[in-house]
Design an enzyme around this catalytic site. Structure first.
Site, PDB file in Angstrom:
ATOM      1  N   ARG A  86       0.842  -1.202   0.000  1.00 22.95           N
ATOM      2  CA  ARG A  86       0.000   0.000   0.000  1.00 22.95           C
ATOM      3  C   ARG A  86       0.872   1.245   0.000  1.00 22.95           C
ATOM      4  NH1 ARG A  86      -5.128   2.088   2.283  1.00 22.95           N
ATOM      5  NH2 ARG A  86      -5.060   4.253   1.621  1.00 22.95           N
ATOM      6  N   ARG A  95      -5.029   1.800  -4.820  1.00 17.90           N
ATOM      7  CA  ARG A  95      -4.338   1.085  -3.740  1.00 17.90           C
ATOM      8  C   ARG A  95      -4.442  -0.419  -3.927  1.00 17.90           C
ATOM      9  NH1 ARG A  95      -8.751   4.076  -0.251  1.00 17.90           N
ATOM     10  NH2 ARG A  95      -8.452   5.397  -2.031  1.00 17.90           N
ATOM     11  N   ASP A  98      -6.964  -1.640   0.998  1.00 14.06           N
ATOM     12  CA  ASP A  98      -7.483  -0.616   1.900  1.00 14.06           C
ATOM     13  C   ASP A  98      -8.354  -1.323   2.929  1.00 14.06           C
ATOM     14  OD1 ASP A  98      -8.082   1.939   2.921  1.00 14.06           O
ATOM     15  OD2 ASP A  98      -9.861   2.125   1.648  1.00 14.06           O
ATOM     16  N   ASP A 100     -10.533  -0.520   6.422  1.00 12.47           N
ATOM     17  CA  ASP A 100     -11.098   0.513   7.274  1.00 12.47           C
ATOM     18  C   ASP A 100     -11.919  -0.094   8.397  1.00 12.47           C
ATOM     19  OD1 ASP A 100     -10.165   2.736   5.757  1.00 12.47           O
ATOM     20  OD2 ASP A 100     -11.837   2.501   4.357  1.00 12.47           O
TER      21      ASP A 100
END
Length: 172
Positions: A86, A95, A98, A100
């Site tokens: 990344r 990317r 990712d 989250d």
């Protein structure tokens, strides 16, 4: 006194390289952070948010229980992202991976480094739809029901795709 168990929801995304392999790597890594089983949503493909000069994203959501505190979990997620190369070159840019934190139990947090629930969660169909696939009756702390958020979410292209690649392996 032992650490308490918290249910967490993690958003997974990728749009560079072998996206499915990056996401599977992430799921394997999440299993090491979980107490019990990691449950994953179906996989979706959507147009990028932000700069449009990049490939579509593959997105999913994972749900599991953990004893890690929110910031420790964030650190481990960022380590998984870095392990897949990344690079944070531009906001909302392409990317390899990712990850989250979408939800951490019913906790609400905003300390400058981490915001929970994720601040964009209510406007992202590619997050809400996979969450609904896992728990359509979910309540989002401070935002209401998942069903209400889905109804109010801007309509965006979101295609269900297979976790298995339909593309032939690269010729070597």
């Amino acid at each position: 006194m032992g650490a308490s168990l918290a249910p967490v929801w993690i958003g997974l995304g990728a749009n560079q390289g072998d996206c499915r392999a990056h996401l599977q790597f992430a799921l394997n890594g999440l299993a090491g952070l979980a107490v019990g089983r990691v449950v994953r949503s179906p996989l979706y493909r959507s147009a990028p948010v932000g700069p449009q000069d990049q490939a579509d994203f593959f997105n999913a959501v994972a749900r599991f229980d953990t004893v890690l505190a929110p910031h420790a979990l964030l650190d481990r997620l960022q380590s998984l992202e870095q392990a897949r190369g990344r690079v944070r070159a531009r906001r909302w840019g392409p990317r390899t991976l990712d990850l989250d934190i979408l939800l951490y139990g019913v906790q609400r947090l905003d300390d400058g480094r981490l915001k929970i629930p994720h601040p964009e969660l209510s406007r992202r169909l590619f997050v809400l739809r996979p969450m609904a696939d896992l728990d359509p009756l979910l309540e989002i702390p401070g935002h209401g029901t998942l069903a209400d958020l889905l109804a109010a979410c801007p309509p965006l292209r979101l295609d269900s795709v297979s976790w298995r690649s339909a593309e032939p392996p690269p010729h070597i």
